[in-house]
Design an enzyme around this catalytic site. Structure first.
Site, PDB file in Angstrom:
ATOM      1  N   GLU A 199       0.807  -1.224   0.000  1.00  0.00           N
ATOM      2  CA  GLU A 199       0.000   0.000   0.000  1.00  0.00           C
ATOM      3  C   GLU A 199       0.840   1.274   0.000  1.00  0.00           C
ATOM      4  O   GLU A 199       0.815   2.039   0.987  1.00  0.00           O
ATOM      5  CB  GLU A 199      -0.953   0.016   1.200  1.00  0.00           C
ATOM      6  CG  GLU A 199      -1.968  -1.095   1.195  1.00  0.00           C
ATOM      7  CD  GLU A 199      -3.059  -0.921   2.252  1.00  0.00           C
ATOM      8  OE1 GLU A 199      -2.976   0.020   3.067  1.00  0.00           O
ATOM      9  OE2 GLU A 199      -4.013  -1.729   2.250  1.00  0.00           O
ATOM     10  N   GLU A 379      -5.668  -8.485   1.050  1.00  0.00           N
ATOM     11  CA  GLU A 379      -6.308  -8.001   2.277  1.00  0.00           C
ATOM     12  C   GLU A 379      -7.771  -7.692   2.002  1.00  0.00           C
ATOM     13  O   GLU A 379      -8.110  -7.105   0.970  1.00  0.00           O
ATOM     14  CB  GLU A 379      -5.638  -6.719   2.811  1.00  0.00           C
ATOM     15  CG  GLU A 379      -4.254  -6.910   3.375  1.00  0.00           C
ATOM     16  CD  GLU A 379      -3.714  -5.655   4.054  1.00  0.00           C
ATOM     17  OE1 GLU A 379      -4.510  -4.816   4.516  1.00  0.00           O
ATOM     18  OE2 GLU A 379      -2.475  -5.523   4.100  1.00  0.00           O
TER      19      GLU A 379
HETATM   20  C1  FCB Z   1      -4.401  -1.995   5.591  1.00  0.00           C
HETATM   21  C2  FCB Z   1      -3.024  -2.319   6.096  1.00  0.00           C
HETATM   22  C3  FCB Z   1      -3.011  -3.371   7.187  1.00  0.00           C
HETATM   23  C4  FCB Z   1      -4.128  -3.135   8.174  1.00  0.00           C
HETATM   24  C5  FCB Z   1      -5.450  -3.026   7.451  1.00  0.00           C
HETATM   25  C6  FCB Z   1      -6.640  -2.868   8.351  1.00  0.00           C
HETATM   26  O1  FCB Z   1      -4.404  -0.756   5.020  1.00  0.00           O
HETATM   27  O2  FCB Z   1      -2.195  -2.762   5.032  1.00  0.00           O
HETATM   28  O3  FCB Z   1      -1.753  -3.350   7.797  1.00  0.00           O
HETATM   29  O4  FCB Z   1      -3.881  -1.990   8.880  1.00  0.00           O
HETATM   30  O5  FCB Z   1      -5.402  -1.946   6.568  1.00  0.00           O
END
Ligand code: FCB
Length: 472
Positions: A199, A379
């Site tokens: 990210e 994620e």
């Molecule tokens: C993302 C991050 C991860 C965690 C989630 C909730 O942006 O990559 O580390 O904080 O959000």
């Protein structure tokens, strides 16, 4: 300059403290896989974590300091003053955590490597004890039939490199490539999939625009130069990878569908530029070798980003990748004046609107606009105010609903032709959620931070059934 509105610092939330236990509730009958949504054979079911959020052991075995040590130890920066000093103590409890992964039935585990464990100051000879930890972890995954997926950088920049300018310094991109090469040489033969930078947008927005993540800056001009150097770091790491090993590598980008908030042409225009700042600023250089012109025009020719692009940089950044990792949490709705408005219920994380169709929209859009590059979702998840009940269970029914609805959207996207190979829940374990500290629980597994006992939540039991059925 228009600026996106990154996730704000979150409001206070309840935390859970209760006696520990080891068992959890079985999924209810209406939660057992029955929707008839089967995934293709070989689809990878996973869960994700990152080093600073779970490892703890902040001063052990030669680990240096990262910017998150500095930031979390600075009064007022994190909720309750929480730090990652101990976190989920995964550095010591990794074997137990590996067993939990096996119990859930994971095919894939995405974790990150802590740069300051491998190079305490971010440069020079590797710290063998740090590398040995990741070797033990990776070997333990293989012993349990779980495929490792390693992220090289999940925000824990060595503090010494921050002192030398951090990501505003072009040189740090080269230091990253050196570090990546060390890690590839140590683990390249046993990690099939690598992710470079987690990210980059969150570093840009939270770290350099809003300042509620490390290093805590509020400097828009610096922020977009940081974006360029993170891209450069990615590209240089891909080059190092091609020179040292086999396997596959790609970036990990958090993407957000950006919808106009109304039918006006102004909202359509504003949503398009917002999309530039949220998505194309990260996708385009890596996948097409160009920055989005609307964003460059908006930033202007004197911006540090535009002035910081050297000849050859975009060719480096656009080195072919093997897959793209997509992280999806929330959509944005953009008004004609470039502001965002809420449309869906938020979670405990006030920046998150719960909108499963956004998963479908962002996956199909990436395939439509960037071609059939293999995708993995690395994620997707939800914080819930989980408590350990008197009977020793954690009933996170809200997480089950969230995951089921998002997986149904994933399935629809695949049916529409999206080449998605795996999906990872954020997160395996409750952990240190950055500026929100330990108040937000994102795990499939409950962690009692007093005792470090782990308890599978209802969602973990449900996910086990999904994995066993290869579908919903
Ligand atoms: C993302 C991050 C991860 C965690 C989630 C909730 O942006 O990559 O580390 O904080 O959000």
């Amino acid at each position: 300059m228009s600026m996106p509105t990154p996730r704000p610092p979150q409001g206070a939330a309840p935390s859970a403290t209760a006696p520990a236990a080891t068992t959890g509730p079985a999924p209810r009958a209406d939660e057992t896989p029955s929707a008839g949504l089967r995934f293709p054979p070989g689809f990878g079911w996973g869960a994700a974590t990152s080093a600073y959020q779970i490892e703890g052991a902040a001063k052990e075995d030669g680990r240096g300091e990262s910017i998150w040590d500095t930031f979390s130890h600075t009064p007022g920066r994190t909720r309750n003053g929480d730090t990652g000093d101990v976190a989920a103590d995964h550095y010591h409890r990794y074997a137990e955590d590996l067993d939990l992964m096996r119990d859930i039935g994971l095919d894939s585990y995405r974790f990150s490597i802590s740069w300051p464990r491998v190079q305490a100051d971010g440069t020079g000879a590797p710290n063998q004890r740090g590398l040995d930890f990741y070797r033990r972890l990776v070997d333990g995954l293989h012993e349990r039939g779980i495929a490792p997926m390693a992220t090289l950088f999940h925000w824990d920049l060595p503090q010494s490199l921050q002192d030398a300018g951090g990501w505003e310094s072009r040189d740090v991109a080269h230091r990253f490539a050196d570090y990546a090469e060390i890690v590839f040489r140590a683990l390249g033969d046993r990690v099939p999939v690598w992710l470079t930078v987690n990210e980059p947008k969150t570093v840009v927005q939270n770290g350099y625009l809003e300042g509620h993540h490390a290093p805590g800056r509020q400097d828009p001009d610096a922020a977009y130069l940081v974006a360029h150097h993170l891209h450069l770091a990615h590209g240089l790491a891909v080059a190092a990878f091609r020179a040292t090993g086999s396997g596959r590598i790609g970036p990990a980008l958090n993407l957000h569908p950006c919808y106009p908030a109304d039918d006006s042409p102004e909202a359509a225009r504003a949503a398009r530029l917002y999309d530039g700042y949220e998505n194309r600023l990260y996708l385009d250089p890596i996948l097409t070798g160009r920055y989005p012109q609307d964003v460059l025009d908006d930033l202007g020719p004197d911006s540090r980003l535009v002035r910081g692009i050297h000849d050859g940089d975009l060719a480096t950044i656009a080195a072919p990748v093997d897959l793209l990792a997509v992280q999806y949490y929330t959509p944005y709705y953009v008004t004609g004046d470039g502001a965002t408005v809420g449309r869906w219920p938020t979670s405990q994380a006030s920046w998150q609107q719960i909108h499963p169709d956004g998963m479908y929209d962002i996956l199909t859009r990436v395939t439509r606009d960037y071609g059939p590059i293999p995708l993995t979702v690395t994620e997707n998840g939800l914080p819930t105010p989980d408590t350990l009940d008197a009977d020793g269970t954690v009933d996170d029914a809200g997480r089950v609903t969230f995951l089921r609805d998002h997986l149904a959207a994933v399935h629809r996207a695949m049916a529409a032709g999206v080449p998605l190979e795996s999906y990872h829940v954020w997160s395996l374990l409750d952990n240190f959620e950055w500026d929100a500290g330990y108040d937000e629980r994102w795990g499939l597994v409950h962690v009692d931070y007093q005792t470090q006992r782990r308890v599978l939540k209802r969602s973990a039991h449900w996910y086990r059934q999904v994995i066993a059925a290869n579908g919903l």
